[in-house]
Design a protein around this motif. Structure first.
Motif, PDB file in Angstrom:
ATOM      1  N   ASP A  28     -24.886 -56.537 138.866  1.00 38.69           N
ATOM      2  CA  ASP A  28     -23.907 -55.477 139.072  1.00 38.69           C
ATOM      3  C   ASP A  28     -22.648 -55.831 138.271  1.00 38.69           C
ATOM      4  OD1 ASP A  28     -22.007 -53.663 140.018  1.00 38.69           O
ATOM      5  OD2 ASP A  28     -22.733 -53.786 142.085  1.00 38.69           O
ATOM      6  N   PRO A  29     -22.185 -54.951 137.376  1.00 39.57           N
ATOM      7  CA  PRO A  29     -20.984 -55.270 136.593  1.00 39.57           C
ATOM      8  C   PRO A  29     -19.731 -55.454 137.436  1.00 39.57           C
ATOM      9  CG  PRO A  29     -21.801 -53.065 136.078  1.00 39.57           C
ATOM     10  CD  PRO A  29     -22.767 -53.686 137.016  1.00 39.57           C
ATOM     11  N   LYS A  30     -19.746 -54.944 138.687  1.00 37.58           N
ATOM     12  CA  LYS A  30     -18.605 -55.183 139.583  1.00 37.58           C
ATOM     13  C   LYS A  30     -18.456 -56.681 139.850  1.00 37.58           C
ATOM     14  CE  LYS A  30     -19.899 -51.386 142.088  1.00 37.58           C
ATOM     15  NZ  LYS A  30     -20.334 -50.861 143.343  1.00 37.58           N
ATOM     16  N   GLU A  31     -19.586 -57.389 139.913  1.00 38.84           N
ATOM     17  CA  GLU A  31     -19.548 -58.838 140.106  1.00 38.84           C
ATOM     18  C   GLU A  31     -18.878 -59.517 138.908  1.00 38.84           C
ATOM     19  OE1 GLU A  31     -22.628 -62.515 141.050  1.00 38.84           O
ATOM     20  OE2 GLU A  31     -23.343 -60.461 141.263  1.00 38.84           O
ATOM     21  N   ALA A  32     -19.184 -59.019 137.712  1.00 37.31           N
ATOM     22  CA  ALA A  32     -18.548 -59.564 136.506  1.00 37.31           C
ATOM     23  C   ALA A  32     -17.039 -59.297 136.525  1.00 37.31           C
ATOM     24  CB  ALA A  32     -19.181 -58.962 135.254  1.00 37.31           C
ATOM     25  N   LYS A  33     -16.659 -58.086 136.903  1.00 39.65           N
ATOM     26  CA  LYS A  33     -15.228 -57.763 136.941  1.00 39.65           C
ATOM     27  C   LYS A  33     -14.495 -58.641 137.944  1.00 39.65           C
ATOM     28  CE  LYS A  33     -11.810 -54.158 137.398  1.00 39.65           C
ATOM     29  NZ  LYS A  33     -11.484 -52.842 137.908  1.00 39.65           N
ATOM     30  N   LEU A  34     -15.139 -58.918 139.079  1.00 38.39           N
ATOM     31  CA  LEU A  34     -14.506 -59.761 140.097  1.00 38.39           C
ATOM     32  C   LEU A  34     -14.202 -61.168 139.592  1.00 38.39           C
ATOM     33  CD1 LEU A  34     -16.460 -58.752 143.339  1.00 38.39           C
ATOM     34  CD2 LEU A  34     -14.054 -58.297 142.799  1.00 38.39           C
ATOM     35  N   VAL A  35     -15.008 -61.689 138.669  1.00 34.24           N
ATOM     36  CA  VAL A  35     -14.735 -63.033 138.145  1.00 34.24           C
ATOM     37  C   VAL A  35     -13.876 -62.988 136.883  1.00 34.24           C
ATOM     38  CG1 VAL A  35     -16.789 -64.049 139.192  1.00 34.24           C
ATOM     39  CG2 VAL A  35     -16.904 -63.248 136.821  1.00 34.24           C
ATOM     40  N   ALA A  40     -13.672 -50.685 131.228  1.00 32.48           N
ATOM     41  CA  ALA A  40     -14.407 -49.445 130.982  1.00 32.48           C
ATOM     42  C   ALA A  40     -15.905 -49.757 130.939  1.00 32.48           C
ATOM     43  CB  ALA A  40     -13.941 -48.799 129.686  1.00 32.48           C
ATOM     44  N   VAL A  41     -16.386 -50.305 132.038  1.00 33.50           N
ATOM     45  CA  VAL A  41     -17.800 -50.668 132.153  1.00 33.50           C
ATOM     46  C   VAL A  41     -18.392 -49.825 133.262  1.00 33.50           C
ATOM     47  CG1 VAL A  41     -19.422 -52.534 132.632  1.00 33.50           C
ATOM     48  CG2 VAL A  41     -17.321 -53.021 131.358  1.00 33.50           C
ATOM     49  N   PRO A  42     -19.442 -49.046 132.969  1.00 32.41           N
ATOM     50  CA  PRO A  42     -20.049 -48.214 134.012  1.00 32.41           C
ATOM     51  C   PRO A  42     -20.557 -49.048 135.180  1.00 32.41           C
ATOM     52  CG  PRO A  42     -20.978 -47.707 131.847  1.00 32.41           C
ATOM     53  CD  PRO A  42     -20.118 -48.917 131.689  1.00 32.41           C
ATOM     54  N   ALA A  43     -20.668 -48.414 136.329  1.00 35.69           N
ATOM     55  CA  ALA A  43     -21.076 -49.118 137.548  1.00 35.69           C
ATOM     56  C   ALA A  43     -22.571 -49.426 137.603  1.00 35.69           C
ATOM     57  CB  ALA A  43     -20.681 -48.297 138.773  1.00 35.69           C
ATOM     58  N   GLN A  44     -23.356 -48.899 136.680  1.00 34.88           N
ATOM     59  CA  GLN A  44     -24.809 -49.140 136.727  1.00 34.88           C
ATOM     60  C   GLN A  44     -25.130 -50.596 136.392  1.00 34.88           C
ATOM     61  OE1 GLN A  44     -25.103 -46.142 133.825  1.00 34.88           O
ATOM     62  NE2 GLN A  44     -25.991 -47.455 132.265  1.00 34.88           N
ATOM     63  N   LYS A  76     -28.959 -59.213 132.965  1.00 33.65           N
ATOM     64  CA  LYS A  76     -28.246 -60.475 133.164  1.00 33.65           C
ATOM     65  C   LYS A  76     -27.785 -61.062 131.826  1.00 33.65           C
ATOM     66  CE  LYS A  76     -29.502 -63.133 136.502  1.00 33.65           C
ATOM     67  NZ  LYS A  76     -30.163 -64.084 137.401  1.00 33.65           N
ATOM     68  N   ARG A  77     -28.641 -60.944 130.812  1.00 29.43           N
ATOM     69  CA  ARG A  77     -28.284 -61.455 129.477  1.00 29.43           C
ATOM     70  C   ARG A  77     -27.029 -60.756 128.957  1.00 29.43           C
ATOM     71  NH1 ARG A  77     -31.325 -59.157 125.370  1.00 29.43           N
ATOM     72  NH2 ARG A  77     -32.951 -59.092 126.933  1.00 29.43           N
ATOM     73  N   ALA A  78     -26.933 -59.437 129.159  1.00 23.46           N
ATOM     74  CA  ALA A  78     -25.764 -58.677 128.710  1.00 23.46           C
ATOM     75  C   ALA A  78     -24.501 -59.125 129.449  1.00 23.46           C
ATOM     76  CB  ALA A  78     -26.000 -57.184 128.901  1.00 23.46           C
ATOM     77  N   ILE A  79     -24.622 -59.359 130.745  1.00 22.06           N
ATOM     78  CA  ILE A  79     -23.465 -59.822 131.530  1.00 22.06           C
ATOM     79  C   ILE A  79     -22.998 -61.182 131.025  1.00 22.06           C
ATOM     80  CG2 ILE A  79     -22.769 -60.661 133.824  1.00 22.06           C
ATOM     81  CD1 ILE A  79     -22.733 -57.638 133.742  1.00 22.06           C
ATOM     82  N   LYS A  80     -23.922 -62.083 130.757  1.00 25.23           N
ATOM     83  CA  LYS A  80     -23.542 -63.407 130.253  1.00 25.23           C
ATOM     84  C   LYS A  80     -22.846 -63.303 128.901  1.00 25.23           C
ATOM     85  CE  LYS A  80     -26.948 -66.168 132.743  1.00 25.23           C
ATOM     86  NZ  LYS A  80     -26.002 -66.906 133.544  1.00 25.23           N
ATOM     87  N   ILE A  81     -23.356 -62.450 128.021  1.00 22.75           N
ATOM     88  CA  ILE A  81     -22.706 -62.231 126.727  1.00 22.75           C
ATOM     89  C   ILE A  81     -21.315 -61.671 126.939  1.00 22.75           C
ATOM     90  CG2 ILE A  81     -22.774 -60.856 124.612  1.00 22.75           C
ATOM     91  CD1 ILE A  81     -25.890 -61.064 124.801  1.00 22.75           C
ATOM     92  N   LEU A  82     -21.210 -60.651 127.785  1.00 22.51           N
ATOM     93  CA  LEU A  82     -19.919 -60.028 128.070  1.00 22.51           C
ATOM     94  C   LEU A  82     -18.906 -61.056 128.572  1.00 22.51           C
ATOM     95  CD1 LEU A  82     -18.611 -57.061 128.378  1.00 22.51           C
ATOM     96  CD2 LEU A  82     -19.049 -57.426 130.796  1.00 22.51           C
ATOM     97  N   LEU A  83     -19.307 -61.876 129.532  1.00 21.69           N
ATOM     98  CA  LEU A  83     -18.400 -62.885 130.091  1.00 21.69           C
ATOM     99  C   LEU A  83     -17.963 -63.903 129.046  1.00 21.69           C
ATOM    100  CD1 LEU A  83     -20.188 -63.442 133.499  1.00 21.69           C
ATOM    101  CD2 LEU A  83     -17.913 -62.481 133.194  1.00 21.69           C
ATOM    102  N   ASN A  84     -18.885 -64.366 128.222  1.00 23.57           N
ATOM    103  CA  ASN A  84     -18.526 -65.338 127.193  1.00 23.57           C
ATOM    104  C   ASN A  84     -17.595 -64.729 126.153  1.00 23.57           C
ATOM    105  OD1 ASN A  84     -19.960 -68.127 127.401  1.00 23.57           O
ATOM    106  ND2 ASN A  84     -21.414 -66.631 128.191  1.00 23.57           N
TER     107      ASN A  84
END
Length: 187
Positions: free
Chosen positions: A53-60, A76-80, A84-92
């Motif tokens: 869930d991208p909300k989890e990414a936003k929280l960190v 500006a990240v949709p809630a869908q 997991k690979r995309a989230i890791k890339i986004l966070l890095n």
């Protein structure tokens, strides 16, 4: 936190002891926020499923970016759910772009899912934006894995994850006030 404990041990004034306790609480929160971020960015956090869930990414991301009071986060990240690979890339990429905002500014984080693809964009804007050439090389795949170190690890990981996902990472040319990093992966 160690300095706060040393001050607390030597301090007897109740007001100063309270200030030491406040300092310790702030330091503990900052350490916990960073640990949560790094678990999701580099570890197995986010559950065992293929999506997060991208909300989890936003929280960190939010505490990491805004804690200094000098940087604002635009999300500006949709809630869908996202792979997991995309989230890791986004966070890095967020970690790298945030570090490039030497004097603070605005960090824009956006994502969009299209049929079979996930696109992400991170834009850092501020009075002074600097990214080390070794990090740029790691992000664009122009670094040998044996040369990866603590400064380039996040960039190398993001690039490697994007490439393994049939995608790529692109950067704008250096600019004193702006940096844009884009990532595209196949889902």
């Amino acid at each position: 936190m160690n300095n706060g404990l040393e001050l607390l041990a030597d301090e007897h004034d109740p007001e100063m002891r309270q200030r030491c306790m406040d300092l310790l609480a702030e330091s503990a929160k900052a350490a916990a926020d960073k640990l949560k971020f790094f678990r999701l960015a580099f570890g197995a956090a986010g559950g065992f499923g293929p999506d997060v869930d991208p909300k989890e990414a936003k929280l960190v991301i939010e505490p990491l970016v805004t804690s200094s009071g000098r940087t604002e986060l635009e999300w500006a990240v949709p809630a869908q759910m996202m792979p997991k690979r995309a989230i890791k890339i986004l966070l890095n990429l967020v970690l790298l772009a945030n570090d490039s905002l030497v004097r603070g500014g605005t960090l824009f984080v956006g994502a969009e899912a299209r049929e079979g693809e996930q696109e992400m964009v991170i834009r850092a804007s501020g009075p002074k934006v600097v990214m080390d050439s070794a990090i740029r090389d790691a992000l664009t795949g122009r670094i040998d894995p044996s040369e990866v170190d603590s400064r380039t690890a996040a960039a190398w990981m993001a690039q490697t994850l994007a490439q393994k996902g049939g995608g790529m990472i692109q950067l704008t040319e250096p600019d004193a006030e702006h940096l844009v990093i884009g990532a595209l992966i196949r889902t």
